[in-house]
Design a protein around this motif. Structure first.
Motif, mmCIF file in Angstrom:
data_model
loop_
_atom_site.group_PDB
_atom_site.id
_atom_site.type_symbol
_atom_site.label_atom_id
_atom_site.label_comp_id
_atom_site.label_asym_id
_atom_site.label_seq_id
_atom_site.Cartn_x
_atom_site.Cartn_y
_atom_site.Cartn_z
ATOM 1 N N ASN A 198 38.969 34.742 58.047
ATOM 2 C CA ASN A 198 38.841 34.994 56.614
ATOM 3 C C ASN A 198 39.676 34.014 55.813
ATOM 4 N N ASP A 199 40.912 33.836 56.187
ATOM 5 C CA ASP A 199 41.802 32.922 55.505
ATOM 6 C C ASP A 199 42.917 32.531 56.467
ATOM 7 N N MET A 200 43.579 31.410 56.158
ATOM 8 C CA MET A 200 44.592 30.903 57.070
ATOM 9 C C MET A 200 45.560 30.045 56.278
ATOM 10 N N GLY A 201 46.842 30.165 56.587
ATOM 11 C CA GLY A 201 47.781 29.381 55.813
ATOM 12 C C GLY A 201 49.170 29.356 56.400
ATOM 13 N N TRP A 202 50.099 28.845 55.593
ATOM 14 C CA TRP A 202 51.480 28.646 56.010
ATOM 15 C C TRP A 202 52.440 29.301 55.026
ATOM 16 N N LEU A 220 44.461 28.379 52.752
ATOM 17 C CA LEU A 220 43.026 28.192 52.563
ATOM 18 C C LEU A 220 42.407 29.569 52.384
ATOM 19 N N THR A 221 41.739 29.757 51.275
ATOM 20 C CA THR A 221 41.217 31.074 50.939
ATOM 21 C C THR A 221 39.834 31.299 51.551
ATOM 22 N N SER A 222 39.401 32.544 51.505
ATOM 23 C CA SER A 222 38.083 32.892 52.039
ATOM 24 C C SER A 222 36.968 32.267 51.219
ATOM 25 N N ASP A 263 45.387 27.188 47.947
ATOM 26 C CA ASP A 263 46.491 27.525 47.052
ATOM 27 C C ASP A 263 47.755 26.879 47.583
ATOM 28 N N TYR A 264 48.580 26.360 46.660
ATOM 29 C CA TYR A 264 49.833 25.733 47.040
ATOM 30 C C TYR A 264 50.967 26.301 46.197
ATOM 31 N N ALA A 276 47.167 34.275 59.420
ATOM 32 C CA ALA A 276 45.705 34.273 59.351
ATOM 33 C C ALA A 276 45.175 35.681 59.178
ATOM 34 N N GLY A 277 44.110 35.780 58.410
ATOM 35 C CA GLY A 277 43.345 37.022 58.309
ATOM 36 C C GLY A 277 42.098 36.851 59.150
#
Length: 122
Positions: free
Chosen positions: A32-36, A51-53, A58-59, A97-98
């Motif tokens: 669904n989404d993944m990021g730091w 990184l959105t779905s 977004d930063y 991560a979702g």
């Protein structure tokens, strides 16, 4: 068993670059989404980039223009390219991560990696 495995942290001088990687492994139906996120000593964990779905990114204001997040969907891997690093970027960086594990999941499940240390120092 689903896992997020980070790599790429280390020690770098101010102004230098690092690239972090996070690979999701296991039985995953969809991401669904993944990021730091990152957490410095004595501070709360904060979003760095995501990184959105919907396919956007977004930063955090503090990293805009210096960090870039990207994804290799075929490898279930997300990257964080960090340029022009500053001492204040020093922190433990966590991948998040979702994930949908099956097609019947109505909501993504939340997973965290073990983290990787980034130290910016001369």
């Amino acid at each position: 068993q689903v896992q997020l495995v980070e790599s790429g942290g280390g020690l770098v001088q101010p102004g230098g670059s690092l690239r972090l990687s996070c690979a999701a492994s296991g039985s995953i139906f969809a991401i669904n989404d993944m990021g730091w996120y990152r957490q410095a000593p004595g501070k709360q964990r904060e979003l760095v980039a995501r990184l959105t779905s919907e396919g956007g990114a977004d930063y955090a204001d503090s990293v805009k223009g210096r960090f870039t997040i990207s994804r290799d969907s075929a490898k279930n891997t997300v990257y964080l390219q960090m340029n022009s690093l500053k001492p204040e970027d020093t922190a433990f960086y966590y991948c998040n991560a979702g994930l949908f594990l099956t097609w019947t999941d109505q909501r993504p499940k939340d997973y965290w990696g073990q983290g990787t240390q980034v130290t910016v120092s001369s």
